[in-house]
Design an enzyme around this catalytic site. Sequence first.
Site, PDB file in Angstrom:
ATOM      1  CB  ILE A  13      -4.063  -4.651  -1.594  1.00 25.75           C
ATOM      2  CG1 ILE A  13      -2.645  -3.547  -0.478  1.00 25.75           C
ATOM      3  CG2 ILE A  13      -5.235  -3.855  -1.475  1.00 25.75           C
ATOM      4  CD1 ILE A  13      -3.186  -1.880  -1.412  1.00 25.75           C
ATOM      5  CB  THR A  14      -1.006  -7.254   2.431  1.00 24.37           C
ATOM      6  OG1 THR A  14       0.498  -7.022   2.275  1.00 24.37           O
ATOM      7  CG2 THR A  14      -1.022  -8.427   1.706  1.00 24.37           C
ATOM      8  N   GLY A  15      -2.103  -4.692   4.195  1.00 27.22           N
ATOM      9  CA  GLY A  15      -1.994  -3.424   4.731  1.00 27.22           C
ATOM     10  C   GLY A  15      -3.174  -2.655   4.147  1.00 27.22           C
ATOM     11  CB  ALA A  16      -5.684  -2.860   2.249  1.00 29.87           C
ATOM     12  CB  SER A  73      -5.201   2.911   7.659  1.00 30.25           C
ATOM     13  OG  SER A  73      -3.755   2.126   8.442  1.00 30.25           O
ATOM     14  N   GLY A  74      -3.756   4.369   5.400  1.00 35.63           N
ATOM     15  CA  GLY A  74      -2.836   5.063   4.848  1.00 35.63           C
ATOM     16  C   GLY A  74      -2.592   4.893   2.794  1.00 35.63           C
ATOM     17  CE1 TYR A 102       9.568   1.037   6.788  1.00 36.19           C
ATOM     18  CE2 TYR A 102      10.650   2.584   5.897  1.00 36.19           C
ATOM     19  CZ  TYR A 102       9.998   1.639   6.141  1.00 36.19           C
ATOM     20  OH  TYR A 102       8.863   2.044   4.974  1.00 36.19           O
TER      21      TYR A 102
END
Length: 294
Positions: free
Chosen positions: A12-15, A17-18, A177
């Site tokens: 999983i990328t962007g893992a 935070s959030g 975006y």
Amino acid sequence: MDRKMNGKVCLITGAASGLGAIASREIAKLGAHLILVDVEIDEGKRTKDKIVSLTKNQNIEFLGCDISSFAQVRRLANDINTRYKQLNVLINNAGLTQPLYTLSEDGFETHMATCHLGHFLLTQLLLDKLKESAPSRIIQISSDAHKAGPGLDWEDMNCKEVWKERKISNRGAAIAYQRSKLAMVLYTYELAKRLEGTHVTVNAVSPGYFIRTNVYRHMRGLFKIGVWFARPFLADPEKSAQTYVYLASSQEINGISGKYWEYCKMKDSSQHSHDEYEMKRLWEWSKKMTGLEF
């Protein structure tokens, strides 16, 4: 512990935070071997340690990578292809919203480079591994923001006309975006067609509207003030992340591909996202821009 993902490998990328961190925690509880990827190195390592401590799942590693960088994405993919015998789930989650006009090191507007082009390259480079591991799943984290404007502007893919030579623009960030998230849905639908018969599925996700995460941290001016005051009323990220977990683990959706999801239910994406000419055009453009054409 629910063990329905035991033996599965999930990247999983962007893992750091959030929603990425929440989804990673929940998938770790299901027993999966997790590969956490993020550009935020220190935060990513802390998130990995927290998840290990909470879930007692030791099969978790963190790898630093800026998804907007094609060179770093290639190194990441090579590392995964070399060290791992299988890859069962790929969640393309990394993203951003920032009003500052910037280009990636490869010369692409940063929203498009991060949300679409970097993930396009990563997915294509890992496809053989995903096919070998089939049945496997690709999950694209898009947004209902993709519905907010017209289709892609092929004359201004770097959004120069959107910012109009201003260095900072909240409006520019919103349009960039929107375009990058539309590209993710178009790519999802085109890839789903090309993967028919491989037992590799690909689906797109809308996490919901205005989630209470740090995705807005780079915004400026009145928009940032508005988000700050509205924060108590923003959508619950724990609820939003459940769609990630559902699509990664549920046996109910075996074989379902080329769909758009929100809160664990299928829903309609925009009219533009179903334009087959745009799907093919984006595919060819993305191959050329990432160097896969050669």
